[in-house]
Design an enzyme around this catalytic site. Structure first.
Site, PDB file in Angstrom:
ATOM      1  N   CYS A   2      41.729  42.007  43.701  1.00  0.00           N
ATOM      2  CA  CYS A   2      42.784  41.539  44.601  1.00  0.00           C
ATOM      3  C   CYS A   2      44.025  41.084  43.827  1.00  0.00           C
ATOM      4  CB  CYS A   2      42.293  40.340  45.400  1.00  0.00           C
ATOM      5  SG  CYS A   2      40.695  40.580  46.153  1.00  0.00           S
ATOM      6  N   ARG A  27      45.688  47.279  40.348  1.00  0.00           N
ATOM      7  CA  ARG A  27      44.450  46.512  40.216  1.00  0.00           C
ATOM      8  C   ARG A  27      43.368  47.006  41.168  1.00  0.00           C
ATOM      9  NH1 ARG A  27      45.397  41.130  37.961  1.00  0.00           N
ATOM     10  NH2 ARG A  27      43.709  40.339  39.222  1.00  0.00           N
ATOM     11  N   TRP A  75      40.632  43.556  47.746  1.00  0.00           N
ATOM     12  CA  TRP A  75      39.560  44.454  47.325  1.00  0.00           C
ATOM     13  C   TRP A  75      38.304  43.824  47.900  1.00  0.00           C
ATOM     14  CZ3 TRP A  75      35.190  44.520  44.063  1.00  0.00           C
ATOM     15  CH2 TRP A  75      34.799  45.784  43.588  1.00  0.00           C
ATOM     16  N   ASN A 101      42.014  35.179  45.753  1.00  0.00           N
ATOM     17  CA  ASN A 101      41.279  36.078  44.859  1.00  0.00           C
ATOM     18  C   ASN A 101      40.039  35.335  44.410  1.00  0.00           C
ATOM     19  OD1 ASN A 101      43.385  37.808  45.017  1.00  0.00           O
ATOM     20  ND2 ASN A 101      44.000  37.676  42.856  1.00  0.00           N
ATOM     21  N   GLY A 102      38.917  36.029  44.322  1.00  0.00           N
ATOM     22  CA  GLY A 102      37.686  35.381  43.868  1.00  0.00           C
ATOM     23  C   GLY A 102      36.632  35.392  44.961  1.00  0.00           C
ATOM     24  N   GLU A 481      31.319  56.809  26.657  1.00  0.00           N
ATOM     25  CA  GLU A 481      32.689  56.648  27.138  1.00  0.00           C
ATOM     26  C   GLU A 481      33.182  57.920  27.839  1.00  0.00           C
ATOM     27  OE1 GLU A 481      34.439  54.267  27.741  1.00  0.00           O
ATOM     28  OE2 GLU A 481      36.503  54.973  27.834  1.00  0.00           O
ATOM     29  N   LYS A 485      34.365  57.942  31.685  1.00  0.00           N
ATOM     30  CA  LYS A 485      35.741  58.359  32.007  1.00  0.00           C
ATOM     31  C   LYS A 485      35.704  59.433  33.083  1.00  0.00           C
ATOM     32  CE  LYS A 485      37.744  56.161  30.859  1.00  0.00           C
ATOM     33  NZ  LYS A 485      37.944  54.873  30.305  1.00  0.00           N
ATOM     34  N   GLU A 488      34.310  58.049  36.609  1.00  0.00           N
ATOM     35  CA  GLU A 488      35.095  57.053  37.334  1.00  0.00           C
ATOM     36  C   GLU A 488      36.352  57.636  37.984  1.00  0.00           C
ATOM     37  OE1 GLU A 488      36.614  53.647  35.167  1.00  0.00           O
ATOM     38  OE2 GLU A 488      36.999  54.830  33.382  1.00  0.00           O
ATOM     39  N   HIS A 504      12.813  63.769  26.536  1.00  0.00           N
ATOM     40  CA  HIS A 504      11.886  62.778  27.093  1.00  0.00           C
ATOM     41  C   HIS A 504      12.077  62.628  28.597  1.00  0.00           C
ATOM     42  CE1 HIS A 504      10.419  61.790  23.140  1.00  0.00           C
ATOM     43  NE2 HIS A 504      11.680  61.784  22.719  1.00  0.00           N
ATOM     44  N   LYS A 603      41.054  47.290  38.453  1.00  0.00           N
ATOM     45  CA  LYS A 603      41.410  47.242  37.043  1.00  0.00           C
ATOM     46  C   LYS A 603      40.744  46.071  36.351  1.00  0.00           C
ATOM     47  CE  LYS A 603      43.502  48.335  33.274  1.00  0.00           C
ATOM     48  NZ  LYS A 603      42.798  49.399  32.511  1.00  0.00           N
TER      49      LYS A 603
HETATM   50  O1  M6R Z   1      39.122  44.158  31.239  1.00  0.00           O
HETATM   51  P1  M6R Z   1      37.828  44.514  30.588  1.00  0.00           P
HETATM   52  O2  M6R Z   1      37.991  45.267  29.315  1.00  0.00           O
HETATM   53  O3  M6R Z   1      36.916  43.328  30.432  1.00  0.00           O
HETATM   54  O4  M6R Z   1      37.123  45.494  31.628  1.00  0.00           O
HETATM   55  C1  M6R Z   1      35.835  45.979  31.393  1.00  0.00           C
HETATM   56  C2  M6R Z   1      35.524  47.125  32.328  1.00  0.00           C
HETATM   57  O5  M6R Z   1      35.644  46.716  33.659  1.00  0.00           O
HETATM   58  C3  M6R Z   1      36.430  48.335  32.090  1.00  0.00           C
HETATM   59  O6  M6R Z   1      36.360  48.795  30.784  1.00  0.00           O
HETATM   60  C4  M6R Z   1      36.034  49.479  33.044  1.00  0.00           C
HETATM   61  O7  M6R Z   1      34.782  49.982  32.715  1.00  0.00           O
HETATM   62  C5  M6R Z   1      37.084  50.573  33.051  1.00  0.00           C
HETATM   63  N1  M6R Z   1      37.253  51.061  34.381  1.00  0.00           N
HETATM   64  C6  M6R Z   1      36.741  51.738  32.225  1.00  0.00           C
HETATM   65  O8  M6R Z   1      37.715  52.722  32.270  1.00  0.00           O
END
Ligand code: M6R
Length: 608
Positions: A2, A27, A75, A101-102, A481, A485, A488, A504, A603
């Protein structure tokens, strides 16, 4: 997650609120709303969907006159995305409006109590409880009511609040959810993140836990939970608003991928003097470095993946045992944190709820903590004993790219510093490592400039159902990673496996045409990974290989090969990640996905 914006001043508030909310769109959100005091009443408009719906609804704010207001992008956590669950929320007679927020963890209990006192709730949100609770404790003094509420709510919150009785003021308060305030030329502002108000001021105040701010058009007053006035020091934001804009690129993600050579240079260069590594921010003497017995690297998502790489690098170079752990696990499992343990929290935002909680667990256990953080002044940066900043600049796309790359650099530097101080590498070896590190920005640039080849390949795989990424050692870390990527931002199911683990169980998923991306950058493991490639190929897989320029053998097995320039084996992830980022990006745009704001994602994950 949010976003919050608030304004009180001499200009019309609504357009400023909408503008600020737009800057926070990155965000992630599912609905948006604003509340403005029109001189008599608080008016509110909110809507599910993109901010542009709210802009249309209010004619870009023109139909909501008034010089004080609060705004929010939501959000969903409690209650599905809907108009009614969108913020702001009112108390019963609409004389108090709240954006939040929260998460209010005890909202169920509070709601029951308030309902027994006759409160009628309109939404399913936890936030509405705050509006009613403020009303319940309000006896003419907003500050006292807010402090009362803070004593009763549990959980995390950043709040922006309007009281109809106090038209010349807005209030802000926080606990465990980021919030800043600042004063611009025409008024005072609240925001959950810097880009929302950077156009109006560079001087901001980071609100600490359980602090309350009263904002008027020309003043900011800070209070603690006991309603005592306190002094706060402002922080000057060094980066420019253009850093948080697309600057001619189609997407933030593309722009940020292209910023990687600079981000890596900015993170690396200030910490290298000749053939020495100087990390003053580390705050550790050589003696203290020598006394480290174990390192925990704790993080979430991609930041966690850099930790998996760092484990190989730190253990390999400095010979210190490293445990890498997801923050959401670490915080609840009572880890053994004995003397000589260093806990490193890696986070782009510095606000990730689980990472912050893990940091606090470590601090409570009395061990030394170090943050590797991108956002200056964020909670993790402020609370860790020491912080190494990754100078990536603002990262807007939800999928991290440049922050990931700079986190790797910070971790390599840490590994080399520790290795040298502990006598595990010689001066000459360190000089060689430094030489290779310094070449990385140029090599990254080279890979970025080869994007067409990857784009062509990506276009063939737009309809893929499942993709597997495999590798060994640091190649396994980069597979994690690459897979994240892709999934997501393209919504294609993908998984990463240590190549030797396939047989396995996972190999049973390979069918005719399944795409398998194999990463092989470790010379001593080429043969091992190649036999895994043969295994999947013989079961029908289509094979993409990402390997070093000298491994032409890969062409005999793989259907498509992407070469990365030669570097030290410990640093290959900094290069191998580039084609994997580009692949995910082009698949995502080819499938028409919202690259910068993928569905369901935020974000900065500031709630648990
Ligand atoms: O702000 P942070 O680095 O703590 O965030 C961690 C993860 O939420 C962040 O890396 C997330 O996995 C991304 N969407 C990856 O692209």
């Amino acid at each position: 997650m949010c976003g919050i914006v608030g304004y009180i001043g001499t200009e019309q508030a609504a357009p400023i609120l909408l503008d600020g909310l737009e800057k926070l769109e990155y965000r992630g959100y599912d609905s948006a709303g604003i509340a403005v005091f029109d001189g008599e009443n608080i008016q509110m408009k909110k809507s599910i969907g993109r901010l542009k719906v709210l802009s249309e609804l209010t004619h870009d704010g023109a139909t909501m006159p008034g010089i004080a207001g609060i705004g929010h992008t939501r959000w969903a956590t409690h209650g599905a995305p809907s108009d009614v669950n969108a913020h702001p929320h009112f108390n019963g007679d609409a004389s108090i409006a709240v954006v939040h927020n929260g998460i209010i963890e005890n909202y169920g209990k509070l709601k029951k109590k308030l309902m027994s006192k006759g409160c009628e709730f309109r939404s399913e949100t936890d936030t509405e409880v705050v509006a009613h609770l403020l009303d319940y404790y309000y006896k003419g003094d907003p500050l006292a009511a807010i402090a009362h509420v803070m004593h009763h709510v549990e959980g995390s919150y950043a709040l922006g609040i309007l009281f109809q009785d106090h038209p010349g003021e807005i209030y802000a308060v926080r606990k465990d959810s980021p919030l800043i305030v600042g004063k611009g030329k025409t008024g005072s502002l609240i925001a959950s993140d810097v880009p929302a108000i950077l156009k109006y001021t560079r001087t901001v105040y980071f609100i600490e836990n359980e602090e309350i701010v009263r904002l008027t058009a020309d003043s900011l007053n800070f209070y603690n939970i006991d309603e005592e006035e306190i002094e706060k020091e402002p922080t000057t934001i060094e980066w420019d608003i253009s850093a948080a804009e697309k600057g001619g690129y189609e997407h933030f993600m593309l722009k940020e991928m292209y910023e990687q050579p600079k981000a890596v240079t900015d993170t690396l260069n200030p910490r290298i003097r000749g053939n020495q590594i100087l990390i003053e921010e580390l705050g550790m003497t050589d003696e203290e470095i020598r006394s480290v017995k174990k390192i925990f690297i704790v993080a979430c998502g991609s930041a966690y993946h850099t930790g998996v790489t760092a484990k190989y690098v730190i253990e390999g170079l400095a010979r210190i045992p490293v445990e890498v752990e997801l923050a959401s696990e670490f915080r609840y499992r009572n880890p053994i944190l004995s003397e000589g343990t260093l806990v490193v929290i890696v986070s782009q935002s510095g606000e990730t709820a689980d990472s912050l909680a893990a940091l606090r667990e470590a601090k409570a256990a009395g061990v030394r903590t170090l943050g590797i953080v991108n956002v200056v002044g964020s909670s993790i940066a402020r609370e860790a004993d020491n912080v190494i900043y990754t100078w990536a600049g603002p990262e807007i796309a939800v999928a991290t790219t440049k922050a990931y790359s700079t986190q790797l650099i910070a971790e390599y530097l840490l590994a080399l510093k520790f290795a040298r101080v502990r006598g595990q590498i010689t001066e000459d070896e360190l000089a060689d490592y430094i030489r290779d590190l310094k070449r990385l920005p140029q090599q990254i640039e080279l890979l970025l400039n080869n994007k067409t080849k990857i784009q062509r390949f990506a276009n063939r795989y737009l309809a893929a159902r499942d993709v597997f990424f495999i590798g060994r050692g640091v190649d396994y870390a980069i597979s994690l990673e690459g897979s994240l990527k892709l999934k997501e931002i393209s919504y294609i199911h993908s998984e990463a496996y240590a190549a030797g683990e396939l047989k396995h169980g996972t190999i049973s998923l390979i069918e005719e045409g399944t795409l398998v991306a194999a990463v092989l950058t470790q010379e001593e493991l080429y043969k091992k990974t190649m036999s895994n490639m043969v295994e999947v190929k013989s079961r029908g897989a289509f094979l993409l290989a990402v390997t070093n320029t000298d491994n032409v053998e890969a062409e005999k097995i793989a259907d498509y090969v992407i070469y990365i320039p030669k570097t030290n084996p410990y640093f290959t992830n900094s290069l191998a990640v580039i084609p994997l980022q580009l692949f995910a990006y082009y698949v995502s745009i080819g499938r028409g996905c919202d690259v910068d704001k993928p569905r369901n994602l935020a974000k900065s994950v500031t709630v648990e």
